[in-house]
Design an enzyme around this catalytic site. Structure first.
Site: not given
Ligand code: 5GP
Ligand code: 5GP
Ligand code: 5GP
Length: 209
Positions: A43, A97, A101
């Site tokens: 991811h 990504e 990040h």
């Molecule tokens: P979710 O809220 O679905 O867990 O995370 C959404 C997105 O926020 C993740 O895909 C990632 O990009 C970022 N994110 C969530 N939790 C963390 C964390 O603990 N550390 C970092 N660096 N990014 C995070």
């Molecule tokens: P994050 O949660 O890392 O901030 O964001 C993930 C982003 O990438 C979201 O906008 C999600 O729709 C897109 N994305 C595309 N492919 C994938 C996948 O395979 N897994 C996840 N978690 N996010 C994906």
């Protein structure tokens, strides 16, 4: 002394189980390159601070460029597959990504190094094998204890992971993502300085893909 600004403390290296991404209410779409292998996929590689906070979108002048990763493309398609809908070729996911990040560790890893490093880390962290060695295999009926899953990965890789759960379309809590920690030079796994906050059940499903 040359000092490079590096304003984070470690990386989370996060892998996702495609079975658990796809069996949710929102479902998934296979990438244009076809159904990925039944293996964990990358991811992201996320700079993080010891206090749990994290930087994001650190450099809008360093946009993702396909040309930087052209030699890695097929490896990324296999190991960093996109499952979001509509079907994509991965570029949108990798670009998201990198920009969210990767730009926050650009003083340590350029774009090519960022993706290459993540691919190398995945090779060194075979979660599926660690689970299988402990008798934990994808199954529709069975639930596994969270502690047995964490223990199997600790046993196999030497580091205790954080497990992120999600919920399938029938409401079962399941193994979705595995977080490992990596040092700031992105060369070694380390024991996690801090775990994210999140809930799993004490018994969780590991669904087939
Ligand atoms: P979710 O809220 O679905 O867990 O995370 C959404 C997105 O926020 C993740 O895909 C990632 O990009 C970022 N994110 C969530 N939790 C963390 C964390 O603990 N550390 C970092 N660096 N990014 C995070
Ligand atoms: P994050 O949660 O890392 O901030 O964001 C993930 C982003 O990438 C979201 O906008 C999600 O729709 C897109 N994305 C595309 N492919 C994938 C996948 O395979 N897994 C996840 N978690 N996010 C994906
Ligand atoms: P303990 O420190 O006893 O292992 O866990 C304390 C609490 O944190 C328990 O409610 C346990 O379910 C939760 N927990 C421990 N490890 C993890 C993990 O890797 N992921 C999630 N989501 N919760 C965890």
């Amino acid at each position: 002394v040359v000092c490079v600004a590096q304003d984070f403390d470690f990386f989370y290296f996060v892998q996702q189980w495609p079975g658990s991404y796809c069996d949710t209410k929102t479902s998934c779409c296979y990438p244009t390159s076809g159904k990925p292998a039944a293996d964990f996929g990358i991811h992201g590689l996320w700079p993080n601070n010891n206090d749990g906070s994290y930087p994001s979108n650190c450099d809008s002048n360093n946009a993702f460029q396909q040309s930087q990763i052209s030699d890695l493309r097929s490896s990324l398609q296999s190991n960093w597959a996109t499952l979001a809908c509509p079907s994509g070729n991965g570029i949108e996911f990798w670009s998201h990504e990198w920009e969210k990040h990767g730009t926050c560790s650009e003083s340590i890893l350029n774009q090519h190094e960022y993706f290459q490093t993540a691919l190398n880390l995945k090779q060194r962290a075979n979660i599926l094998k660690a689970l299988r060695n402990a008798g934990i295999v994808p199954s529709n009926g069975k639930a596994y204890s969270l502690s047995s899953i964490k223990g199997a990965i600790q046993q196999g890789l030497g580091y205790t992971p954080y497990i992120d759960c999600n919920v399938d379309s029938s409401g079962n809590t399941q193994l979705y993502q595995v977080y490992l920690c990596v040092d700031t030079s992105a060369s070694a796994f380390i024991q996690c300085p801090v775990f994210p906050n999140g809930k799993c059940a004490s018994q969780i499903v590991f669904p087939p893909f």
